[in-house]
Design a protein around this motif. Structure first.
Motif, short mmCIF file in Angstrom:
data_model
loop_
_atom_site.label_atom_id
_atom_site.label_comp_id
_atom_site.label_asym_id
_atom_site.label_seq_id
_atom_site.Cartn_x
_atom_site.Cartn_y
_atom_site.Cartn_z
N ARG A 13 14.66 8.57 6.16
CA ARG A 13 13.28 9.07 6.15
C ARG A 13 13.17 10.07 5.01
N ILE A 14 12.83 9.58 3.83
CA ILE A 14 12.75 10.42 2.63
C ILE A 14 11.29 10.52 2.20
N ALA A 15 10.76 11.73 2.18
CA ALA A 15 9.38 11.94 1.76
C ALA A 15 9.33 12.23 0.27
N LEU A 16 8.19 11.93 -0.34
CA LEU A 16 7.93 12.25 -1.74
C LEU A 16 6.68 13.13 -1.80
N ILE A 17 6.83 14.36 -2.28
CA ILE A 17 5.68 15.23 -2.54
C ILE A 17 5.46 15.22 -4.04
N ASN A 18 4.33 14.64 -4.45
CA ASN A 18 4.12 14.26 -5.84
C ASN A 18 2.86 14.90 -6.41
N GLY A 19 2.66 14.70 -7.70
CA GLY A 19 1.44 15.14 -8.36
C GLY A 19 0.29 14.19 -8.06
N PRO A 20 -0.84 14.34 -8.79
CA PRO A 20 -2.02 13.51 -8.52
C PRO A 20 -1.75 12.02 -8.73
N LYS A 21 -2.43 11.18 -7.95
CA LYS A 21 -2.22 9.73 -8.02
C LYS A 21 -2.53 9.16 -9.39
N ASP A 22 -3.52 9.74 -10.09
CA ASP A 22 -3.93 9.19 -11.38
C ASP A 22 -3.12 9.75 -12.55
N ASN A 23 -2.11 10.55 -12.26
CA ASN A 23 -1.26 11.14 -13.29
C ASN A 23 -0.14 10.18 -13.64
N LEU A 24 0.05 9.90 -14.93
CA LEU A 24 1.03 8.91 -15.37
C LEU A 24 2.46 9.30 -14.99
N THR A 25 2.79 10.57 -15.15
CA THR A 25 4.13 11.03 -14.77
C THR A 25 4.36 10.85 -13.28
N ALA A 26 3.37 11.21 -12.47
CA ALA A 26 3.49 11.05 -11.01
C ALA A 26 3.66 9.58 -10.65
N GLN A 27 2.95 8.71 -11.33
CA GLN A 27 3.05 7.27 -11.06
C GLN A 27 4.45 6.75 -11.36
N ASN A 28 5.04 7.21 -12.46
CA ASN A 28 6.39 6.76 -12.83
C ASN A 28 7.44 7.28 -11.85
N ARG A 29 7.27 8.49 -11.39
CA ARG A 29 8.23 9.04 -10.42
C ARG A 29 8.09 8.35 -9.06
N PHE A 30 6.87 8.01 -8.71
CA PHE A 30 6.65 7.23 -7.48
C PHE A 30 7.30 5.85 -7.60
N ARG A 31 7.18 5.24 -8.78
CA ARG A 31 7.76 3.91 -8.99
C ARG A 31 9.28 3.94 -8.84
N GLY A 32 9.92 4.97 -9.40
CA GLY A 32 11.38 5.09 -9.27
C GLY A 32 11.80 5.30 -7.82
N TYR A 33 11.01 6.09 -7.09
CA TYR A 33 11.26 6.33 -5.67
C TYR A 33 11.22 5.02 -4.88
N ARG A 34 10.20 4.20 -5.11
CA ARG A 34 10.05 2.93 -4.39
C ARG A 34 11.16 1.95 -4.75
N GLU A 35 11.56 1.94 -6.02
CA GLU A 35 12.62 1.03 -6.44
C GLU A 35 13.94 1.35 -5.76
N ALA A 36 14.22 2.64 -5.55
CA ALA A 36 15.45 3.04 -4.87
C ALA A 36 15.41 2.60 -3.40
N LEU A 37 14.27 2.79 -2.74
CA LEU A 37 14.13 2.34 -1.35
C LEU A 37 14.36 0.84 -1.24
N LYS A 38 13.78 0.11 -2.19
CA LYS A 38 13.91 -1.35 -2.18
C LYS A 38 15.36 -1.77 -2.35
N GLU A 39 16.10 -1.08 -3.21
CA GLU A 39 17.50 -1.42 -3.42
C GLU A 39 18.32 -1.23 -2.15
N TYR A 40 17.90 -0.30 -1.29
CA TYR A 40 18.61 -0.03 -0.04
C TYR A 40 17.94 -0.75 1.15
#
Length: 330
Positions: free
Chosen positions: A179-206
């Motif tokens: 149960r890993i939460a992500l507290i991120n920046g605004p949804k429309d922020n490009l940096t926040a989107q990329n960090r969210f993408r990396g977070y999801r990819e790690a979950l998918k790998e596991y």
């Protein structure tokens, strides 16, 4: 005793253009004459008249730096590096803070061009707008630092946020957290989107399902981390680990965890992102993804001066990697 280019020419009986070519390592000067010129320049500590040179080229000895928020620790570190490289080249930096306002950014661009600024670095986390793209296509020296353009290949230096976020999340998964939460920046922020993408990819790998209730999108502030953690506590099954998308968010998270009487990392683990100076005041020491902030600024400035001085750029698009620094918060 100082000496001018004209003085050197008179002492050696050569033209000023010959002295200029020798000092600037241009072809057309015999080796013997070149050495005499350089020796005399060193002997009298010759300093080039940058103002006169730039006026002749109708430029100032200044570069522009346009960025969204100078109060950000990340942007401050990058700015420091840009200033260091500019100083080595004999230039000053005009810092223009936009507060992420596109109209203000456009006004700065016009002002910098009107004042014959030699070139501009655009530092930020969004997409380059048409004004920036047209500026680059016109041949005006510009470099994008941690900012992207999709339409054309403009000189850029960017940090791979996706991979950094992947490594941060993977680190928590390897420690048994599901149960890993992500507290991120605004949804429309490009940096926040990329960090969210990396977070999801790690979950998918596991082979873990993505749970939207574990994602908090606010802003990049300490208050965002504090309030985000309180919201997560209200879940039926709260997280056992939190990936804070920058170090300020992580500070707020840790404050809220301590106020709630929880132990770090025994009950809740925390990972940050950036490795700014605030990590030195956090207890326990924060596990975080260290970004090459100084390298981002320095390499961007070097690219810009290559453009200003009509030199070839070895790598038009340069991607920098982050590094996970494991400390005691996990």
């Amino acid at each position: 005793m100082s000496i001018t280019m004209k003085d050197i020419a008179a002492k050696l009986g050569v033209s000023e253009s010959t002295v200029s070519r020798a000092i600037n390592n241009k072809p057309g000067v015999g080796e013997d004459t070149k050495q005499k010129i350089l020796n005399l320049a060193r002997r009298y500590n010759y300093q080039p008249n940058l103002l006169a040179r730039n006026l002749a080229r109708q430029e100032s000895n200044m570069i522009g730096l346009i960025l969204p928020d100078i109060s950000s620790l990340f942007y401050s570190e990058v700015t420091r590096a840009i200033q260091d490289i500019a100083t080595k080249h004999g230039y000053q930096v005009m810092v223009c803070n936009t507060d992420s306002d596109e109209k203000r950014e456009s006004a700065y661009i016009e002002w910098l061009q009107g004042n014959k600024i030699a070139g501009i670095i655009f530092l930020g986390n969004g997409l380059a707008n048409n004004k920036i793209i047209n500026l680059g296509l016109s041949g005006y020296p510009i470099v994008l630092a941690n900012r992207l353009v999709e339409e054309v290949m403009l000189p850029s230096v960017i940090i791979d946020n996706n991979t950094g976020a992947f490594e941060a999340t993977k680190h928590l998964l390897e420690r048994g957290h599901k149960r890993i939460a992500l507290i991120n920046g605004p949804k429309d922020n490009l940096t926040a989107q990329n960090r969210f993408r990396g977070y999801r990819e790690a979950l998918k790998e596991y082979n873990l399902d993505y749970d939207p209730s574990l994602i908090i999108n606010k802003d990049w502030s300490r208050e965002c981390g504090y309030q985000g953690f309180l919201e997560l506590l209200n879940l039926e099954e709260p997280p056992t680990a939190i990936f804070a998308a920058n170090d300020l968010i992580a500070v707020g998270v840790i404050e809220a965890i301590k106020m709630g009487g929880y132990l770090i990392p025994e009950e809740i683990a925390v990972v940050g992102f950036e490795d700014t100076i605030v990590t030195s005041i956090i207890e326990p020491p924060l596990t975080t993804v260290a970004q090459p902030m100084y390298e981002l600024g320095a390499n961007s400035a070097k690219k810009l001066f290559s453009l200003i001085e009509d030199e070839d750029i070895e790598e038009n698009i340069e991607i920098l990697t982050s590094k996970l620094i494991v400390r005691k918060s996990t």
